[in-house]
Design an enzyme around this catalytic site. Structure first.
Site, mmCIF file in Angstrom:
data_model
loop_
_atom_site.group_PDB
_atom_site.id
_atom_site.type_symbol
_atom_site.label_atom_id
_atom_site.label_comp_id
_atom_site.label_asym_id
_atom_site.label_seq_id
_atom_site.Cartn_x
_atom_site.Cartn_y
_atom_site.Cartn_z
ATOM 1 N NE ARG A 39 -4.238 -1.526 0.171
ATOM 2 C CZ ARG A 39 -4.399 -2.536 -0.683
ATOM 3 N NH1 ARG A 39 -3.496 -2.782 -1.620
ATOM 4 N NH2 ARG A 39 -5.471 -3.304 -0.627
ATOM 5 C CG HIS A 64 -3.696 -0.326 -6.677
ATOM 6 N ND1 HIS A 64 -4.055 0.209 -5.477
ATOM 7 C CD2 HIS A 64 -3.738 -1.685 -6.487
ATOM 8 C CE1 HIS A 64 -4.301 -0.753 -4.605
ATOM 9 N NE2 HIS A 64 -4.111 -1.920 -5.196
HETATM 10 P P1 NAP Z 1 -1.691 -12.091 3.956
HETATM 11 O O1 NAP Z 1 -1.849 -13.478 3.430
HETATM 12 O O2 NAP Z 1 -2.535 -11.672 5.105
HETATM 13 O O3 NAP Z 1 -0.155 -11.936 4.345
HETATM 14 C C1 NAP Z 1 0.351 -10.822 5.027
HETATM 15 C C2 NAP Z 1 1.787 -11.089 5.430
HETATM 16 O O4 NAP Z 1 2.305 -9.929 6.071
HETATM 17 C C3 NAP Z 1 1.906 -12.237 6.433
HETATM 18 O O5 NAP Z 1 3.063 -13.001 6.167
HETATM 19 C C4 NAP Z 1 2.059 -11.513 7.767
HETATM 20 O O6 NAP Z 1 2.779 -12.238 8.749
HETATM 21 C C5 NAP Z 1 2.862 -10.301 7.324
HETATM 22 N N1 NAP Z 1 2.716 -9.216 8.308
HETATM 23 C C6 NAP Z 1 1.607 -8.542 8.651
HETATM 24 N N2 NAP Z 1 1.874 -7.632 9.613
HETATM 25 C C7 NAP Z 1 3.200 -7.756 9.866
HETATM 26 C C8 NAP Z 1 4.091 -7.114 10.774
HETATM 27 N N3 NAP Z 1 3.664 -6.146 11.614
HETATM 28 N N4 NAP Z 1 5.369 -7.501 10.780
HETATM 29 C C9 NAP Z 1 5.818 -8.476 9.942
HETATM 30 N N5 NAP Z 1 5.022 -9.137 9.070
HETATM 31 C C10 NAP Z 1 3.737 -8.765 9.036
HETATM 32 O O7 NAP Z 1 -1.902 -11.025 2.811
HETATM 33 P P2 NAP Z 1 -1.704 -11.212 1.237
HETATM 34 O O8 NAP Z 1 -2.896 -11.850 0.642
HETATM 35 O O9 NAP Z 1 -0.376 -11.829 0.996
HETATM 36 O O10 NAP Z 1 -1.709 -9.672 0.761
HETATM 37 C C11 NAP Z 1 -0.732 -8.771 1.244
HETATM 38 C C12 NAP Z 1 -1.031 -7.350 0.823
HETATM 39 O O11 NAP Z 1 -0.758 -7.171 -0.557
HETATM 40 C C13 NAP Z 1 -2.486 -6.901 0.935
HETATM 41 O O12 NAP Z 1 -2.846 -6.595 2.270
HETATM 42 C C14 NAP Z 1 -2.510 -5.684 0.043
HETATM 43 O O13 NAP Z 1 -2.137 -4.534 0.781
HETATM 44 C C15 NAP Z 1 -1.432 -5.995 -0.994
HETATM 45 N N6 NAP Z 1 -1.997 -6.241 -2.327
HETATM 46 C C16 NAP Z 1 -1.698 -5.383 -3.339
HETATM 47 C C17 NAP Z 1 -2.179 -5.618 -4.610
HETATM 48 C C18 NAP Z 1 -1.825 -4.726 -5.765
HETATM 49 O O14 NAP Z 1 -2.419 -4.860 -6.839
HETATM 50 N N7 NAP Z 1 -0.862 -3.843 -5.614
HETATM 51 C C19 NAP Z 1 -3.006 -6.728 -4.856
HETATM 52 C C20 NAP Z 1 -3.295 -7.575 -3.806
HETATM 53 C C21 NAP Z 1 -2.785 -7.319 -2.536
HETATM 54 P P3 NAP Z 1 2.174 -13.596 9.385
HETATM 55 O O15 NAP Z 1 2.122 -14.586 8.237
HETATM 56 O O16 NAP Z 1 3.155 -13.990 10.387
HETATM 57 O O17 NAP Z 1 0.812 -13.234 9.893
HETATM 58 C C1 GLV Z 2 -5.443 -4.956 -4.157
HETATM 59 O O1 GLV Z 2 -4.783 -4.017 -3.878
HETATM 60 C C2 GLV Z 2 -5.866 -5.939 -3.200
HETATM 61 O O2 GLV Z 2 -5.743 -5.684 -1.997
HETATM 62 O O3 GLV Z 2 -6.361 -7.004 -3.633
#
Ligand code: NAP
Ligand code: GLV
Length: 309
Positions: free
Chosen positions: A224, A272
């Site tokens: 983000r 994005h």
């Molecule tokens: P997720 O499965 O919830 O994974 C989040 C990861 O971040 C987990 O490994 C978590 O650790 C770690 N984390 C969270 N808080 C932390 C902290 N304080 N210190 C260290 N590690 C921390 O989420 P995801 O599905 O992979 O998605 C991640 C993010 O990608 C989304 O929230 C969104 O902001 C972004 N995103 C962007 C796009 C885009 O198009 N640019 C698209 C989709 C998503 P644990 O495993 O230990 O809980």
């Molecule tokens: C996109 O940014 C998502 O969170 O899926």
């Protein structure tokens, strides 16, 4: 049962068709044509207008079209007791891993350097290195970080990851918690941010973190915009601490036309688009959760609101 669909970016026709094919008795209403708000049981949303969900008195579940739910949680009127589920979907995960690989390959083969050389009509070779010489650090080893780590490993890159809890991913060194962040950052060629935005992660891409990276590292922010302290990035690029940055997410979206990042020679801007889910694939999760809602079973991919993701 009626579902409200509200998203400025996703295709309501494709989504309605994908949902109705699996659940013919589901009524899909597309914002702003809500009809009687009391008839809506669940909502499928991305960036809904603040306050919209609070107007639905019989809402039983909120399904996010995005993996990240920070914008939903920022809405003070979000109904506090309605379960919130985030998007976890193979098409979304695959498109993110592909985007990460694309930018790591670009940096590994020095395309950012050649783009700068082209602007000066300069013919200078940088001999290619093996992928193992490029070490990628993933901030976040969740759904998207883990899939990206595996794809990068399959291409031979060195991969390390940082998360709250320790992970066991073959060939990937796992660092956990704030105490291990400095060791994680040591020796990275490319740092990729795939964290959710929470109070703990806001502003994590700052001068103190950049100072721990090797001189000339590259940054890819796909989490983000508010993970990044923008002025600190500009200073790090000016000083050469960072060689280049690729930014897909911004504190203000769309990125305003006058924003200096649009014209910065060491920044690549994308709007994005790193990862989106395909309705045909992602409807499976939504339908499964509607079935679970109907039969009173626990919902999949519930957000822990206290944790923020
Ligand atoms: P997720 O499965 O919830 O994974 C989040 C990861 O971040 C987990 O490994 C978590 O650790 C770690 N984390 C969270 N808080 C932390 C902290 N304080 N210190 C260290 N590690 C921390 O989420 P995801 O599905 O992979 O998605 C991640 C993010 O990608 C989304 O929230 C969104 O902001 C972004 N995103 C962007 C796009 C885009 O198009 N640019 C698209 C989709 C998503 P644990 O495993 O230990 O809980
Ligand atoms: C996109 O940014 C998502 O969170 O899926």
């Amino acid at each position: 049962m009626a579902l409200l669909f509200a998203s400025p970016d996703d295709d309501p026709v494709a989504w309605s068709a994908a949902l109705r094919r699996r659940l013919p008795d589901l009524e899909v209403r597309v914002f702003p044509d809500i009809g009687d708000p009391a008839q809506i049981d669940c909502a499928l949303v991305w960036l809904p207008p603040p306050g919209l969900l609070a107007r639905l008195p019989n809402l039983r579940a909120i399904f996010s079209l995005g993996a990240g739910v920070d914008r939903l949680l920022e809405d003070p009127t979000l109904p506090p007791d309605v379960p919130l589920c985030r998007m976890v979907d193979p098409s979304l995960t695959a498109s993110m891993a592909e985007f990460v690989l694309l930018h790591v390959l670009r940096y590994h083969r020095d395309l950012d350097v050649y783009e700068a050389q082209q602007r000066r009509a300069e013919w200078r070779l940088l001999l290619p290195k093996p992928p193992s010489a490029t070490v990628v650090g993933l901030l976040g080893l969740g759904e998207l970080g883990t899939a990206s780590a595996r794809l990068l490993r399959a291409h031979g890159f060195g991969v390390v990851g940082w998360s709250r809890t320790r992970k066991a991913i073959e060939g990937v060194r796992s660092f956990a918690g704030p105490a291990e962040l400095p060791a994680f950052l040591e020796g990275l060629s490319v740092l990729v941010c795939l964290l959710p935005l929470t109070p703990e992660t806001r502003g994590i891409l700052n001068a103190a973190l950049f100072a721990r990276l090797p001189e000339g590292a590259r940054l890819v922010n796909l989490g983000r915009g508010a993970h990044l302290v923008e002025e600190h990035l500009e200073a790090a690029l000016d000083s050469g601490r960072l060689a280049h940055a690729t930014l897909d997410v911004f504190a203000r979206e769309p990125l305003p036309k006058e924003h200096p990042f649009w014209r910065h020679p060491k920044i690549t801007v994308t709007p994005h688009v790193a990862a989106y889910c395909q309705p045909e694939s992602a409807a499976e999760l939504v339908v499964e959760n509607i079935r679970r809602l109907r039969s009173g079973r626990p919902l999949l991919h519930l957000v822990d609101r206290a944790r923020g993701y």
